[in-house]
Scaffold this motif. Structure first.
Motif, PDB file in Angstrom:
ATOM      1  N   ASP A 109       0.860  -1.183   0.000  1.00  0.00           N
ATOM      2  CA  ASP A 109       0.000   0.000   0.000  1.00  0.00           C
ATOM      3  C   ASP A 109       0.898   1.234   0.000  1.00  0.00           C
ATOM      4  O   ASP A 109       1.272   1.761   1.054  1.00  0.00           O
ATOM      5  CB  ASP A 109      -0.919  -0.010   1.221  1.00  0.00           C
ATOM      6  N   LEU A 112      -0.545   4.442   1.793  1.00  0.00           N
ATOM      7  CA  LEU A 112      -0.451   4.381   3.249  1.00  0.00           C
ATOM      8  C   LEU A 112       1.000   4.579   3.693  1.00  0.00           C
ATOM      9  O   LEU A 112       1.281   5.313   4.642  1.00  0.00           O
ATOM     10  CB  LEU A 112      -0.984   3.047   3.764  1.00  0.00           C
ATOM     11  N   LEU A 115       1.868   8.272   3.446  1.00  0.00           N
ATOM     12  CA  LEU A 115       1.223   9.082   4.483  1.00  0.00           C
ATOM     13  C   LEU A 115       1.906   8.878   5.830  1.00  0.00           C
ATOM     14  O   LEU A 115       2.089   9.830   6.594  1.00  0.00           O
ATOM     15  CB  LEU A 115      -0.260   8.735   4.564  1.00  0.00           C
ATOM     16  N   GLN A 116       2.299   7.634   6.120  1.00  0.00           N
ATOM     17  CA  GLN A 116       3.028   7.380   7.362  1.00  0.00           C
ATOM     18  C   GLN A 116       4.399   8.065   7.331  1.00  0.00           C
ATOM     19  O   GLN A 116       4.840   8.634   8.332  1.00  0.00           O
ATOM     20  CB  GLN A 116       3.196   5.872   7.560  1.00  0.00           C
TER      21      GLN A 116
END
Length: 356
Positions: A109, A112, A115-116
């Motif tokens: 992903d 994700l 974003l992390q």
């Protein structure tokens, strides 16, 4: 072109291709409507292709990252992390070794993962994202969408998986910003021009024509690495082992550098894990053919370096693979700079034509 399916299953290829086309069409139409597409708050540059197998994504991504870094940007590389071992895929490990200061986000992903990453102190400094193998990863909107076409393997003469090697039909080039032709030194001008014409007809101008070049060698021996020019291979009895999608160019370049064909060649499946049985096979290959040097790609070294490489008893050379250009380098650099400075809300760059 043949099917990647095993020979006993190839009669099923047309039916399986039809099913694949239906599923692909459903997915494509959803993304075309913007369903599931996310625009992140930093510009994104994608490098991808239409087919499975090697087209030169890794050296192209490395070229982009170096160009961005040289221009004062702080890029991050986002990738799927295919067949990761100990947390890193072979490509991710190669990028990390080549650019130790550049974050490499390798997970299925990618959105994700990014974003992390952006939520970390290091991620706050990232001002542009390079998507490795991103053409089919449409969840993340991009400002520059580069598709690579291998000049030695035209996608316009191929079929969709699993009847052929295409992930998507050439008509999907219409959503790309541009095309870069790779391995252009291995075909004549008429072949390059024909590919450029067909890409433009499909909707994406060819803005650069490139070749792969070995700039130097990294040689592991006696538990240490040394750098050598490529002519270090001259006169050596090479055992060439690769686990990449398209090994022919490695073998041809190694032959030219050594001045003679390799003493032995072992082509493994793409992303082979180098299990104990394979390592034993390589040892026998070196012994049986009296090879005095093992040559592998940098991606293969990502696995071999953790598998007691001293066991082979010979120096292990891997070429530093770079991107050279027949034409279009300045235009490509200009597009990279334009994309990195672009507001993501302004959407993708739109080009008006091919190389002039």
């Amino acid at each position: 072109m043949t099917s990647p399916l095993p020979a006993p299953l190839r009669p099923l290829a047309p039916a399986l291709e039809a099913l694949y086309r239906v599923g692909l069409g459903h997915r494509t139409r959803a993304f075309d409507r913007g369903k599931g597409v996310v625009t992140i708050d930093r510009p994104v540059i994608s490098v991808g292709n239409l087919s499975v197998g090697g087209t030169g994504k890794s050296p192209t991504v490395a070229f982009l990252v170096q160009a961005l870094s040289d221009a004062g940007h702080t890029p991050a590389i986002a990738m799927r992390g295919y067949r990761a071992s100990n947390g890193l895929s072979d490509e991710a490990d190669a990028y990390t070794r080549a650019f130790p200061e550049i974050p490499v986000i390798a997970q299925a992903d990618r959105l994700l993962g990014l974003l992390q990453h952006f939520g970390s102190e290091r991620g706050e400094r990232t001002d542009v994202v390079v998507l490795d193998d991103g053409f089919q990863h449409r969840r993340i909107a991009r400002q520059l969408d580069i598709v690579l076409i291998d000049a030695t393997r035209s996608p316009f003469n191929d079929r969709l998986l699993p009847a052929g090697y295409l992930r998507e039909p050439p008509s999907t080039l219409a959503r790309a910003t541009c095309v870069v032709l790779t391995h252009c030194d291995r075909v004549d001008a008429s072949t390059r021009n024909a590919l450029a014409s067909r890409a433009l007809d499909a909707g994406a101008p060819v803005i650069a024509r490139s070749r792969h070049a070995w700039s130097a060698l990294d040689v592991f021996s006696a538990n240490d690495d040394e750098s050598h020019p490529t002519d270090w291979l001259k006169g050596r009895r090479l055992a060439v082992v690769t686990a990449i999608g398209k090994p022919d160019s490695v073998i041809q370049t190694a032959t030219a550098a050594a001045g003679a064909p390799p003493s032995a060649v072992l082509n493994l499946k793409d992303h082979d894990p180098y299990a104990p049985g394979t390592l034993a096979k390589i040892e026998r290959l070196i012994t049986d053919h009296s090879a005095d040097t093992l040559l592998v790609t940098d991606k293969d070294w990502s696995k071999l370096r953790a598998r007691n490489p001293e066991r082979f008893g010979v120096p292990i050379a891997r070429p530093r693979l770079g991107l050279g250009f027949l034409e279009g380098e300045d235009r490509l650099r200009g597009l990279i700079a334009e994309a990195a400075a672009r507001d993501p809300d302004d959407g993708p760059i739109i080009l008006d034509g091919p190389i002039h």
